[in-house]
Design a protein around this motif. Structure first.
Motif, mmCIF file in Angstrom:
data_model
loop_
_atom_site.group_PDB
_atom_site.id
_atom_site.type_symbol
_atom_site.label_atom_id
_atom_site.label_comp_id
_atom_site.label_asym_id
_atom_site.label_seq_id
_atom_site.Cartn_x
_atom_site.Cartn_y
_atom_site.Cartn_z
ATOM 1 N N TYR A 118 55.188 34.169 -128.207
ATOM 2 C CA TYR A 118 54.704 35.336 -127.468
ATOM 3 C C TYR A 118 55.826 36.359 -127.281
ATOM 4 O O TYR A 118 55.630 37.561 -127.469
ATOM 5 N N GLY A 127 52.038 34.558 -121.279
ATOM 6 C CA GLY A 127 50.934 35.490 -121.455
ATOM 7 C C GLY A 127 50.479 36.076 -120.134
ATOM 8 O O GLY A 127 50.968 35.719 -119.068
ATOM 9 N N GLY A 176 49.974 37.875 -129.994
ATOM 10 C CA GLY A 176 50.493 36.890 -129.055
ATOM 11 C C GLY A 176 49.384 36.185 -128.296
ATOM 12 O O GLY A 176 49.538 35.023 -127.891
ATOM 13 N N ASN A 177 48.242 36.870 -128.113
ATOM 14 C CA ASN A 177 47.104 36.242 -127.443
ATOM 15 C C ASN A 177 46.515 35.113 -128.276
ATOM 16 O O ASN A 177 45.983 34.144 -127.736
ATOM 17 N N ASN A 232 48.726 32.056 -127.700
ATOM 18 C CA ASN A 232 48.531 31.501 -126.356
ATOM 19 C C ASN A 232 47.081 31.128 -126.061
ATOM 20 O O ASN A 232 46.764 30.693 -124.955
#
Length: 292
Positions: A17, A86, A133-134, A137
């Motif tokens: 992330y 996140g 990045g989502n 995560n």
């Protein structure tokens, strides 16, 4: 599934992330640098402001997310500063970053509207990259779907009724990848903004690109909210929808009003040849006028 930790050396862990967010900032900064040069501004000024804007944006984004999920964070306050896990809200990032840039430009006596336009054109690119990045995560996903691009979400990252593995088996249930939808729509927004900023350069006022971004993102976010659950509600309507629709209407209305009233200078950043330049041109020299 991707391990959220990219590199671990002893007790030190570097998360994907963080790597993705750093990449998003660097690519957005590269685009902002190119835009600053195009508008005749010193890119070094932008780099000097960048750290302040990043700090303001991250604080704003985290505050927005924490307020949104206050029931959870009030019971787990130690998790509030853990941004590497996140949880950054784009509306908060835009508000925090814009306020910080406004304060910085006022302090340095810089053209605020012009620098906001420079930064905001780079925002959709940063959004598109940062949303990856989502995926790592396993966050920012929508309801179950049978569409071929649906993604798996493990039990530990599910919410609400989707935690019932009897109804939603982990092996076969797939979910809408909202992060991907936003990433794609962010690239569309970027294309629209780049086209407008060049096609209508001679007619735009400083600050217009911020208003256009607010309009575009308002539509995107309002659409994506129709997929989300456990929203932060005001009068039964998701807060992001209020912000999105309200932002679109207010920004659009102000954009039209300021042009009708002449509250700005069209193409203020475009260098128009002065008498000295015209003299140089008549004697064989050339005056450079940035293309619109």
């Amino acid at each position: 599934m991707i391990d959220p930790i990219a590199i671990k050396v002893g007790p030190v862990a570097i998360h994907w992330y963080g790597i993705i967010m750093a990449s998003a900032i660097l690519f957005a900064a590269w685009l902002g640098t190119a835009e600053a040069r195009r508008r005749g501004e010193d890119p070094e000024t932008g780099w000097s402001a960048l750290l302040w804007v990043i700090a303001g944006g991250v604080i704003g984004a985290r505050l927005y997310h924490v307020i949104h999920m206050w029931d959870f964070y009030s019971a787990n306050p130690s998790l509030i500063p853990q941004v590497w896990n996140g949880g950054l809200g784009i509306p908060g990032a835009v508000i925090g970053g814009a306020f910080t840039l406004w304060a910085y430009t006022r302090w340095r006596h810089l053209p605020t509207g012009r620098w906001i336009d420079i930064f905001v054109i780079a925002v959709p690119l940063g959004q598109a990259i940062g949303r990856l990045g989502n995926f790592v995560n396993q966050e920012l996903y929508g309801p179950p779907t049978t569409l071929p691009w649906g993604i798996p979400i493990d039990a530990a990252h599910r919410i609400g009724e989707w935690t019932n593995l009897n109804l939603y088996p982990e092996a076969t249930t797939r979910f809408h990848p909202l992060f991907a939808y936003e990433a794609i729509l962010s690239l569309v927004t970027l294309g629209i903004m780049l086209w407008i900023s060049r096609r209508f350069a001679a007619r735009l006022y400083d600050g217009d690109m911020l208003l256009i971004f607010i309009m575009c993102y308002g539509l995107v976010r309002s659409y994506l909210e129709t997929f989300r659950v456990q929203n932060w509600l005001i009068l039964g309507i998701p807060t992001a929808t209020w912000l999105g629709v309200g932002g679109f209407v207010l920004a659009g209305a102000f954009l039209i009003l300021r042009h009708r009233m002449g509250w700005g200078t069209p193409g203020a950043w475009i260098k128009v040849p002065d008498e000295a330049d015209e003299g140089a041109a008549s004697s064989g020299g050339s005056a450079e006028v940035p293309a619109g």
